[in-house]
Design an enzyme around this catalytic site. Sequence first.
Site, PDB file in Angstrom:
ATOM      1  CD  GLU A 163      -8.875   3.844   7.871  1.00  0.00           C
ATOM      2  OE1 GLU A 163      -7.692   3.037   7.862  1.00  0.00           O
ATOM      3  OE2 GLU A 163      -8.525   4.958   8.526  1.00  0.00           O
ATOM      4  CD  GLN A 172      -2.547  -1.335   2.554  1.00  0.00           C
ATOM      5  OE1 GLN A 172      -2.707  -2.371   3.174  1.00  0.00           O
ATOM      6  NE2 GLN A 172      -3.144  -0.223   3.132  1.00  0.00           N
ATOM      7  NE  ARG A 196     -12.698  -0.010   5.320  1.00  0.00           N
ATOM      8  CZ  ARG A 196     -13.837  -0.552   4.534  1.00  0.00           C
ATOM      9  NH1 ARG A 196     -14.116  -1.867   4.775  1.00  0.00           N
ATOM     10  NH2 ARG A 196     -14.311   0.190   3.767  1.00  0.00           N
ATOM     11  CB  CYS A 197      -8.104   0.674  12.730  1.00  0.00           C
ATOM     12  SG  CYS A 197      -6.109   0.519  13.040  1.00  0.00           S
TER      13      CYS A 197
END
Lengths: 289, 793
Positions: B738, B221, B368-369
């Site tokens: 998120e 990513q 996702r945080c």
Amino acid sequence: MYPSRFNYESPKTIAEAIKLLDAGNGEAKILAGGQSLIPMIKLRFAFPEQIVDINNIPGLDYIRFDADGSLHIGALVRHEHLEKSVEISMRQPTIAAAAPLVSDPIVRTRGTFVGSVCHADPQGDWAATMIALKGHLVVQGPKGTRTIAMKDFVLGPYANSLNYNEIAIEAVIPAPKGVARGGYLKLERRVGDFATASVAVALDMSGDTVLGAGFALAGVGGKTIDANDAASVLIGQKLTDATIAKVAALVAAKAEPRTDHRGSAEYKRHIVEIFVKRILVANSTQKVA
Amino acid sequence: MSLDEVKIGGMGASRRRVEDNRFIRGKGNYVDDIVLPGMLHMEILRSPVAHARIKSIDTSAAWDVPGVRLVLTGEMMAARNLAWMPTLSYDTAAVLATDKVRFQGQEVCAVIADDPYIAKDACGKIVVDYEILPPIVNPVQAAAPDAVQIRDDKAGQVGNKIFDWEIGDKARTDKAFQDADVVSKIELHYPRTHPSPMETCGSLADYDRATGKLTVYLTTQAPHIVRAAVAMVAELPEQNIRIVSPDIGGGFGNKVPIYPGYVVAILASILTEKPVKWIEDKTGNLTSTGFGRDVYLKGEMALRKDGKILGVRMNTISDHGAFFADAQPSKFKIGLMHSAFAAYDIPTAHMFATGYYTNKAPGGVAYRCSFRVTEAMFFQERMVQAAADDLGMDQAEFRRVNFVKDEQHPHRTAFGFLTDSGQYEKCLDIGLEAIGYKNFAAEKAEAAKRGRLLGIGISTMTEPLGAGNSREYDILGIKMFDSAELRIHMSGKAILRTGSRGQGTGHETTWAQIVAHELGIPADDILVEEGDTDTAPFGMGTYASRSTPVAGAAIAMVARKVRAKARKLAAHLLEVSEEDIEWELGRFYVRGNQERGVTIQDCAMAAYSNMPDGMEPGLENVAYYDPPNLTWPFACYIAKIEIDPETGVWDVLQFVAVDDCGVRINPMIVEGQIMGGLTEAYAMANMQYQTYDEEGNIIGGNYMDFLLPTAWETPGFELYEVVTPCPHHPIGAKGVGECATVGGPAAFVNAVMDALKDKGVRNIDMPLMPNRVYEALTTGKDVYGMPPVRSGN
Ligand SMILES: Cc1cc2nc3c(=O)[nH]c(=O)nc-3n(C[C@H](O)[C@H](O)[C@H](O)COP(=O)(O)OP(=O)(O)OC[C@H]3O[C@@H](n4cnc5c(N)ncnc54)[C@H](O)[C@@H]3O)c2cc1C
């Protein structure tokens, strides 16, 4: 997926398949739907040297009710086929109730009823169903055909009483004396999950009197649990609150659950009892033909 | 005449995702799709045990397998100074184990062979002699005075503690607690979970000895961070390293860290002088790569009788696994946990955080945080519900009383963040209306007659998305800005490159829309390219919902730079002075004479064919964007659930989501992000976790135990939107990737707890599996997934 090396054959007849199994001397494995075997070889839990794919053998994918009322399920009948069969939904309520709960819709398009029974997974739904229905398997080997009653079929986790060179050709469910009733309930954490606890109930009813009953459990023991003994308290009885409570407690006592991340032993036993009650209550209030 | 922005696929257009064309045709190009001539395959042998000293490793039988080219051990890595590598949190992590194995699934050896089957066969022939050490599977065990030291490799390390860290005003907070009418408390564990992207991690390393160039195709990513790290670890000159992140089959934070497999594959390619491919299997991914959460949270709230929150205390104990490898802004040891309570007007707060090593897989902030904001918001909303209950106050009303009011923005939170915009009450009102909050009591009574328990759970939160600003956010010293480079071709078509990296999240679609909005070039005329460090401008990559807030802003800014030059070209073409030029979407015209104008495409052609004297030819630019602040989206999630008290099974009856993520570039993609996030939130609340047994065996290392939600059981979600533009973002957008994963879980859990309110139960740890709910119901006691960990303060 990187399994260890194997040979692959796809015979066109049962006889050829048996020959391959025989030659394999215990190192050959039948491939039906592949939904259990392929994960096993993928994870290298199983290392068959020879895969005998039976999917190209014609004439094994039938669901048939004979004139005597017995039900015959061929070795290549997929879970989905049972789920969608109108005849099954009208005549065999235990199977009809279980079919949509077996794994997920994707797996159901490939996995077979007979393959699942043979796989004898303690959490598998069809072995439990077959035990409750007191069915048997027709198996064929180099010496011909024989039948094995379900009560003698499952030996332990992933172990059945087939010889290495035998194929299960069909599953047979005997005709009820009265009307087949029953149901199947399963506690799962998600669609496609194996059972935390499931209960198969088969009833043979005349009016509201129980002529015969069968109970089996999945997910709550080291192997599929045969709880058919418990049925005797129902024979000749009606399904009342009292008889239901009594048999539910007896069936729950047959469970051999273990505490794990899916729940405590007591919880699983409790679920068995609740599920037996729910299935029987549903059948007691049903209009009986 | 101005263009219709939606028609050209600009802002606000629910434009179909251009990348889907290849994805749904099976034409995506993932790392594993790349085949290079002479390519070899690598397989990793992993530790079967959680904690053990390695007595010996015998690889001779593996070398003997025909087709095996290389077998690498930790000792061989050590000889090249590559047995350990730095992590993103100033720790070290083993590449291949030398002295000990420290978690089940740890990389021990690697086999490089002609095909992956051979490599796997040969791995099975390696004999490792382990001397088993006692495993430590939670922070209580890690903190015990007689605990075995996991990191005995580190000079100066005492015991298993990684850090103590605190933030906030302790004295003032203590005072608030003295003045309180009521003190409310809650204690819980946010279980370990895993991002589990559909595509696992992997790489294809190709070292060319003749040119000295190393090309690595890699599931990342953040390709530029990888390049910097490879330059550092492999000691190769940075210009000779090319990292290509091709299509990514989901990231969710799992593909930010640098994993041992990448490093080993690079060395293997250097040694064999062949391309070496390594693709992790699912179990490898689930058991060894960046997980999420695993934090014990304990807190107290000081309350006044009328419902006003006076102060908050938080205490966190986090389990980081064997190496402190959290991918987060380096300054913050426990991520942005202190973003908790940002939506509430609270005078003072204090947090104390402790981190421990355990014999579990390393990581901690993936999934996702936005750097532990998930835990922060979950804790916040569970605490808020407990406080409302303790005060006997309606949970919606309690939130309303304490919300930061719209006009209070910009608002400094008790922990020091600056929230800058939002309409919290409005979002709450929409949510309450949609769920039928007023009728709930009647509905609940009705259900009780059927023997069912109903509950309603609210989760409202604003979260900090889009690090950085460079004053506060850096990773190993590199500031968290991002970039965009825009080149307009002579026909008026364009190529846009950014330092971010989409992961199936729609960058190729959305980025073009921003350019369309700024320049009036139809989105279909703009090619978006990301992920190749040889061509893309330097950026910090995509995670923490930072693409739209940072790279997205850079895109708007670069388009504006291009427009500024195009204006000069327009003036030249129209033969007027620049001051007399007006802009409307896609076109410059002469002030006072709208008919007389030129399109942006005309300007592009002129940049190559008819530029004024003294002007540099071409129409392109690059922008690096350092945001002034984080962006602060707000969400209100409300769940209505029903429990079957005989089994503990609960079903979602209705779920309402009101999201305010500022201006929506592509509403369809935004909705997709919210739907996906809520699905994950539902999974975490209901079924999903990774735990370890007392021997350190992972439970959740395959998809039989680690449950991913499917369309069949996931409830439907009703989505509503409120738009409060971000005041500092050039197009008013805020992060959204998120929000739902962060805010969603508390809505489900609060709903179940609301249904159990009068049973004396205050907490059930996630996942709220039926057995746990049943246990709470029948015992009237809280249910902890793990033994509660006491304060380390
Ligand atoms: C994701 C997933 C979820 C699942 N969930 C469930 C679930 O909830 N409940 C459940 O019951 N099952 C579940 N299953 C298992 C699934 O139902 C399988 O289809 C079934 O267990 C095996 O049937 P098969 O036809 O796929 O057999 P195969 O995988 O082909 O074979 C299984 C075993 O049986 C043997 N065998 C197969 N056919 C014969 C035969 N005719 N004669 C002799 N031996 C034979 C094979 O040699 C092998 O050892 C799940 C599977 C998956 C992948």
